[in-house]
Motif scaffolding. Structure first.
Motif, PDB file in Angstrom:
ATOM      1  N   UNK A  40       0.825  -1.213   0.000  1.00  0.00           N
ATOM      2  CA  UNK A  40       0.000   0.000   0.000  1.00  0.00           C
ATOM      3  C   UNK A  40       0.858   1.261   0.000  1.00  0.00           C
ATOM      4  N   UNK A  41       1.992   1.215   0.681  1.00  0.00           N
ATOM      5  CA  UNK A  41       2.839   2.396   0.770  1.00  0.00           C
ATOM      6  C   UNK A  41       3.260   2.859  -0.624  1.00  0.00           C
ATOM      7  N   UNK A  42       3.561   1.922  -1.486  1.00  0.00           N
ATOM      8  CA  UNK A  42       3.953   2.266  -2.853  1.00  0.00           C
ATOM      9  C   UNK A  42       2.808   2.931  -3.618  1.00  0.00           C
ATOM     10  N   UNK A  43       1.611   2.353  -3.443  1.00  0.00           N
ATOM     11  CA  UNK A  43       0.444   2.947  -4.130  1.00  0.00           C
ATOM     12  C   UNK A  43       0.180   4.358  -3.619  1.00  0.00           C
ATOM     13  N   UNK A  44       0.285   4.537  -2.321  1.00  0.00           N
ATOM     14  CA  UNK A  44       0.014   5.853  -1.722  1.00  0.00           C
ATOM     15  C   UNK A  44       1.007   6.893  -2.218  1.00  0.00           C
ATOM     16  N   UNK A  45       2.298   6.518  -2.245  1.00  0.00           N
ATOM     17  CA  UNK A  45       3.315   7.465  -2.738  1.00  0.00           C
ATOM     18  C   UNK A  45       3.072   7.828  -4.203  1.00  0.00           C
ATOM     19  N   UNK A  46       2.655   6.855  -4.973  1.00  0.00           N
ATOM     20  CA  UNK A  46       2.380   7.118  -6.393  1.00  0.00           C
ATOM     21  C   UNK A  46       1.269   8.144  -6.572  1.00  0.00           C
ATOM     22  N   UNK A  47       0.181   7.957  -5.853  1.00  0.00           N
ATOM     23  CA  UNK A  47      -0.954   8.891  -5.990  1.00  0.00           C
ATOM     24  C   UNK A  47      -0.642  10.251  -5.404  1.00  0.00           C
ATOM     25  N   UNK A  48       0.120  10.296  -4.297  1.00  0.00           N
ATOM     26  CA  UNK A  48       0.508  11.603  -3.741  1.00  0.00           C
ATOM     27  C   UNK A  48       1.410  12.362  -4.717  1.00  0.00           C
ATOM     28  N   UNK A  49       2.276  11.619  -5.415  1.00  0.00           N
ATOM     29  CA  UNK A  49       3.119  12.262  -6.430  1.00  0.00           C
ATOM     30  C   UNK A  49       2.294  12.848  -7.568  1.00  0.00           C
ATOM     31  N   UNK A  50       1.305  12.097  -8.006  1.00  0.00           N
ATOM     32  CA  UNK A  50       0.412  12.626  -9.044  1.00  0.00           C
ATOM     33  C   UNK A  50      -0.327  13.865  -8.568  1.00  0.00           C
ATOM     34  N   UNK A  51      -0.752  13.826  -7.293  1.00  0.00           N
ATOM     35  CA  UNK A  51      -1.496  14.966  -6.741  1.00  0.00           C
ATOM     36  C   UNK A  51      -0.634  16.222  -6.723  1.00  0.00           C
ATOM     37  N   UNK A  52       0.625  16.085  -6.260  1.00  0.00           N
ATOM     38  CA  UNK A  52       1.519  17.248  -6.201  1.00  0.00           C
ATOM     39  C   UNK A  52       1.799  17.791  -7.603  1.00  0.00           C
ATOM     40  N   UNK A  53       2.010  16.873  -8.551  1.00  0.00           N
ATOM     41  CA  UNK A  53       2.287  17.303  -9.922  1.00  0.00           C
ATOM     42  C   UNK A  53       1.118  18.062 -10.525  1.00  0.00           C
ATOM     43  N   UNK A  54      -0.069  17.580 -10.301  1.00  0.00           N
ATOM     44  CA  UNK A  54      -1.261  18.259 -10.825  1.00  0.00           C
ATOM     45  C   UNK A  54      -1.457  19.621 -10.177  1.00  0.00           C
ATOM     46  N   UNK A  55      -1.238  19.690  -8.859  1.00  0.00           N
ATOM     47  CA  UNK A  55      -1.411  20.970  -8.167  1.00  0.00           C
ATOM     48  C   UNK A  55      -0.378  21.990  -8.659  1.00  0.00           C
TER      49      UNK A  55
END
Length: 508
Positions: A40-55
Motif C-alpha cells: 500500500x505504501x507504494x500505491x500511496x506514494x504514487x498517488x501523492x506524487x500525481x497529486x503534487x504534480x497536478x497541483x
C-alpha cells in the motif's frame, strides 16, 4: 473561471479518494489467498506524487492566466487612450474647419448684402434677378475686394490676385510663400469662389507649363530654369486641384455655370495640345511620379472633358502617376476603376510591386493580387542583378520600401517585420563599414616608373607629405606619365548624370 474552480474542487477531493482507496486495499488484503507483491505504501506514494504534480501545474496555469489578463487590461487601457487622443484631434480639426467655413460664408454673405444696398438705384427687376443669382451661388462679385473676407484669410493677397485674374501674380505669390503652402492650398478654393470666372483663371495659370524646346541657357542658369519649371508645374496641378475642391461643394446646375462651354472648349484645346507630348514619356523614367501625366489627367478630370478621350489611353497614363497620392482619386473620378487590374499587371511587369500593392488595396483587388506574394517577389527581384555594392543598395532600398508598405497596410501577421528589420540593420552596418574603409587615408608612394626614369629613393622620401586632395609626381616631360592619387570625402550627396547636385525648389 468556472473551469478553474471545478479543477480546484477535484484536486481538493484527491485526499479523500486516496483514503477510500486505502480502505478498499486493506479489505482486499484481509481476503487475499496469496501474498501480493504490491504494498500500500507504494500505491500511496504514487498517488501523492500525481497529486503534487497536478497541483503544481494547476498553479502555473493560474499564474499564466493572471499574467495574460493583466497584459490584456493594460493593452486595452493603452488602446483607449490612443482612441481618445485620436478622437480629440479629429474633433478639434473638424471644429476649426467648421469655424473657418462658417466665418467665410458669413463674410461673403455680408459683402454681397453691402453690394446689393450700394446698387439699390437699379430697377426692381434687375435687383431681383441679381439677388436670385447671388442666392443660388455666391460667385458673381463686385470688383471691390471683399474686405471682411480678406481679414479672415491668413493669405488675403490670394483674393486680390483672383479678383484681378492675375495668374502670373498668383504663381509668384505661391512660389515666394512655399513655406505656407498648406494654408495657401486650403484658402485658394475660398478665393476662387469669390470671382466670376475661376475656371478661366486656372486655365490662364497653365500658360508656360511646357516651355519651348530651344534654350540658349546652360550651366547654372539652365539648372535654375529646370527647377523653376518644376515648381511652376506643381503649382499648376495644385490650382486645378483647388478648383476641383471648390466645384465639389456646388450643385450640378451651378457647376455648369462656372465651367461654361467656353471654358470647357479652352480646356479641350489645352488638353489636345498636351496629349501628344505624353507619347514621349518613358514609363521607367517617370517612376510613377510624372508631373506631365498628372497635370493632363487632372485637367481632364477638373473640367469634365474625359468623354473627349479614349479611356484606354487615359488608363495607360496611370502607371506614370501611380506613386502620387492623388492617383486613386483620379482613377475613380475619370471612371477608370474597371481598368485597374490591367494597370496593376503593368506595374508588376515593370518591377513596381509597391505601387501595385497600394492600388490593389485602394480598389479592393487583394484577392486577385496577393500583397504578400507581390512584396516577396519584389524582394527577390531586388537581389538578382548588379554588382555586390549595387545589390546591397538595392536590397536596402527595397527592404525599407517593403517594411513601410507592410506597416501602412497592417500586414505584419502575414509578413513578419522582425526578419526584415534585422536584415536592414545588417546591411546598414555593412554600408557604414565600407564608408569607413573608403575614408581611411592611404600611404602615398611614387610609382615604379618614376624610379626607372631616374628618380631614386631620395625622391621617394621627398614626396611623402601628409595626405592631400591629390598628389602629382613629376618626371621627364618626354616619357613620363603623371600619377594622381585622389582622396575624396565619404559624403558627396546625390548626383545625377549631368554632373550637378539637384534639389527641387519646393514640392507641394
Amino acid at each position: 473561471m468556472e473551469d478553474s474552480d471545478s479543477v480546484a474542487t477535484l484536486l481538493e477531493s484527491t485526499t479523500s479518494k486516496i483514503q477510500q482507496l486505502q480502505k478498499a486495499f486493506a479489505e482486499l488484503e484481509s481476503h487475499r489467498a496469496v501474498t501480493l507483491n504490491l504494498k500500500w505504501k507504494q500505491i500511496e506514494e504514487h498517488f501523492h506524487g500525481l497529486e503534487k504534480s497536478l497541483k503544481r501545474r494547476f498553479t502555473e496555469l493560474e499564474d499564466q492566466e493572471k499574467e495574460f489578463e493583466m497584459k490584456t487590461t493594460q493593452a486595452q487601457k493603452v488602446l483607449e487612450k490612443r482612441r481618445a487622443a485620436v478622437m480629440a484631434k479629429e474633433e478639434a480639426s473638424l471644429a476649426r474647419l467648421q469655424e473657418k467655413r462658417d466665418a467665410a460664408v458669413v463674410a461673403i454673405s455680408n459683402a454681397f448684402k453691402k453690394n446689393k444696398n450700394k446698387h439699390c438705384v437699379e430697377t426692381e427687376s434687375e435687383c431681383e434677378s441679381k439677388s436670385e443669382s447671388v442666392s443660388s451661388e455666391i460667385l458673381v462679385v463686385d470688383k471691390k475686394p471683399l474686405d471682411s473676407h480678406v481679414k479672415l484669410l491668413s493669405n488675403p493677397q490670394l483674393v486680390k490676385f483672383c479678383e484681378e485674374m492675375d495668374a502670373a501674380g498668383l504663381h509668384k505669390f505661391i512660389s515666394d510663400n512655399r513655406k505656407n503652402i498648406a494654408s495657401i492650398k486650403e484658402e485658394i478654393p475660398i478665393a476662387l469662389k469669390g470671382i466670376s470666372d475661376p475656371g478661366g483663371l486656372v486655365l490662364d495659370s497653365l500658360i508656360g507649363f511646357y516651355v519651348s524646346e530651344g534654350s540658349n541657357l546652360d550651366g547654372k542658369k539652365d539648372r535654375e530654369k529646370d527647377t523653376n519649371l518644376l515648381g511652376l508645374r506643381r503649382t499648376c496641378i495644385m490650382l486645378m486641384e483647388c478648383l476641383s475642391v471648390m466645384l465639389a461643394n456646388l450643385d450640378e446646375s451651378t457647376v455648369c455655370k462656372v465651367i461654361s462651354e467656353d471654358v470647357k472648349n479652352r480646356a479641350k484645346i489645352i488638353a489636345q495640345e498636351w496629349k501628344p507630348k505624353l507619347d514621349d514619356l518613358d514609363l521607367d523614367a517617370s517612376n510613377g511620379n510624372s508631373l506631365e501625366a498628372h497635370a493632363f489627367l487632372q485637367l481632364v478630370a477638373t473640367f469634365g472633358i474625359d468623354s473627349d478621350f479614349d479611356h484606354e489611353d487615359l488608363a495607360k497614363l496611370i502607371p506614370m502617376v501611380s506613386r502620387r497620392h492623388q492617383a486613386a482619386d483620379l482613377c475613380r473620378f475619370l471612371g477608370l476603376s474597371d481598368k485597374m487590374p490591367g494597370v496593376i499587371d503593368v506595374l508588376v511587369n515593370n518591377g513596381r510591386h509597391i505601387d501595385a500593392v497600394n492600388l490593389a488595396f485602394e480598389f479592393e483587388l487583394t484577392h486577385q493580387f496577393s500583397p504578400v506574394t507581390l512584396l516577396k517577389s519584389y524582394m527577390a527581384d531586388a537581389t538578382k542583378a548588379g554588382t555586390q555594392n549595387d545589390v546591397s543598395e538595392r536590397e536596402l532600398s527595397a527592404l525599407k520600401a517593403v517594411t513601410k508598405c507592410i506597416e501602412e497596410h497592417k500586414l505584419e501577421n502575414e509578413y513578419p517585420l522582425d526578419p526584415l528589420q534585422k536584415w536592414i540593420l545588417q546591411l546598414e552596418k555593412v554600408k557604414a563599414d565600407k564608408k569607413q574603409e573608403v575614408a581611411k587615408p592611404q600611404s602615398k608612394r611614387p610609382r615604379a616608373s618614376a624610379v626607372v626614369a631616374g628618380y631614386g629613393a631620395h625622391n621617394s622620401a621627398r614626396y611623402a607629405p601628409p595626405v592631400q586632395q591629390y598628389m602629382y609626381y613629376p618626371g621627364p616631360p618626354e616619357n613620363h606619365v603623371p600619377s594622381f592619387a585622389y582622396n575624396m570625402g565619404p559624403n558627396h550627396g546625390a548626383y545625377f548624370g549631368n554632373g550637378f547636385q539637384y534639389q527641387a525648389a519646393y514640392l507641394h
